[in-house]
Design a protein around this motif. Structure first.
Motif, PDB file in Angstrom:
ATOM      1  N   ARG A  54       0.803  -1.337   0.083  1.00 53.77           N
ATOM      2  CA  ARG A  54      -0.041   0.031  -0.020  1.00 53.77           C
ATOM      3  C   ARG A  54       0.933   1.306   0.032  1.00 53.77           C
ATOM      4  N   LEU A  55       1.925   1.257   0.789  1.00 56.49           N
ATOM      5  CA  LEU A  55       2.828   2.356   0.902  1.00 56.49           C
ATOM      6  C   LEU A  55       3.511   2.540  -0.478  1.00 56.49           C
ATOM      7  N   ALA A  56       3.768   1.569  -1.245  1.00 51.39           N
ATOM      8  CA  ALA A  56       4.263   1.763  -2.393  1.00 51.39           C
ATOM      9  C   ALA A  56       3.291   2.287  -3.551  1.00 51.39           C
ATOM     10  N   ARG A  57       2.131   2.048  -3.409  1.00 48.83           N
ATOM     11  CA  ARG A  57       1.059   2.467  -4.391  1.00 48.83           C
ATOM     12  C   ARG A  57       0.563   3.856  -3.822  1.00 48.83           C
ATOM     13  N   ALA A  58       0.420   3.931  -2.515  1.00 48.19           N
ATOM     14  CA  ALA A  58       0.338   5.585  -2.201  1.00 48.19           C
ATOM     15  C   ALA A  58       1.572   6.578  -2.688  1.00 48.19           C
ATOM     16  N   HIS A  59       2.679   5.879  -2.647  1.00 45.95           N
ATOM     17  CA  HIS A  59       3.637   6.999  -3.073  1.00 45.95           C
ATOM     18  C   HIS A  59       3.472   7.080  -4.673  1.00 45.95           C
ATOM     19  N   ALA A  60       3.301   5.997  -5.416  1.00 48.39           N
ATOM     20  CA  ALA A  60       3.213   5.855  -6.998  1.00 48.39           C
ATOM     21  C   ALA A  60       1.960   6.867  -7.312  1.00 48.39           C
ATOM     22  N   ASN A  61       0.882   6.830  -6.338  1.00 51.61           N
ATOM     23  CA  ASN A  61      -0.316   7.893  -6.835  1.00 51.61           C
ATOM     24  C   ASN A  61       0.047   9.366  -6.614  1.00 51.61           C
ATOM     25  N   CYS A  62       1.017   9.534  -5.701  1.00 51.81           N
ATOM     26  CA  CYS A  62       1.687  10.887  -5.600  1.00 51.81           C
ATOM     27  C   CYS A  62       2.345  11.295  -6.884  1.00 51.81           C
ATOM     28  N   VAL A  63       3.097  10.347  -7.295  1.00 52.93           N
ATOM     29  CA  VAL A  63       4.156  10.726  -8.020  1.00 52.93           C
ATOM     30  C   VAL A  63       3.420  10.813  -9.545  1.00 52.93           C
ATOM     31  N   GLU A  64       2.173  10.149  -9.647  1.00 54.36           N
ATOM     32  CA  GLU A  64       1.438  10.088 -11.011  1.00 54.36           C
ATOM     33  C   GLU A  64       0.529  11.383 -10.959  1.00 54.36           C
TER      34      GLU A  64
END
Length: 137
Positions: A54-64
């Motif tokens: 979930r942390l990896a995806r939350a970070h990716a959401n921000c970067v996206e």
């Protein structure tokens, strides 16, 4: 004078950086404890705990989202039209952080609905900003 928009943009970048640092601190501990080899990580943390995924995806959401939402804030800042973005800049940042926190907490149906609602607010703000920036060009 610093605008609300520039503070929100910096906050958005800082939040994405915080999530990245948190992920790398946890990954470093896993390596140092011998639980995962240094070359044993996948970009989505699929071989790690559900929280790390979930942390990896939350970070990716921000970067996206950064090129889109951050780009709109940056356009307003560099063209001196922060009167358009300032009123909703903190709401945007708050919903971005809230979305990430909910993502970190759970993947339940309720959590996903809440997270999407926060993202929908961000999208609405982004559409409004884009329209107003184009209309005032």
């Amino acid at each position: 004078m610093t605008s609300t928009s520039s503070i929100a943009l910096t906050g958005f970048i800082a939040w994405a950086l915080f999530l990245l640092v948190l992920m790398e601190v946890i990954r470093s501990q896993l390596v140092l404890r011998g639980k995962v080899p240094a070359n044993g990580f996948t970009p989505d943390n699929s071989n790690l705990s559900p929280f790390m995924q979930r942390l990896a995806r939350a970070h990716a959401n921000c970067v996206e989202g950064l090129p889109i939402f951050g780009g709109l804030l940056l356009v307003a800042i560099v063209t001196d039209r922060t009167l358009i973005t300032d009123p909703l800049a903190y709401l945007f940042l708050g919903t971005r952080v809230f979305q990430s926190l909910v993502h970190l907490a759970s993947l339940s149906a309720v959590a996903v609905t809440i997270r999407f609602t926060a993202f929908a607010v961000q999208m609405a703000i982004g559409v409004y900003w884009a329209f107003m920036l184009l209309a005032s060009a």
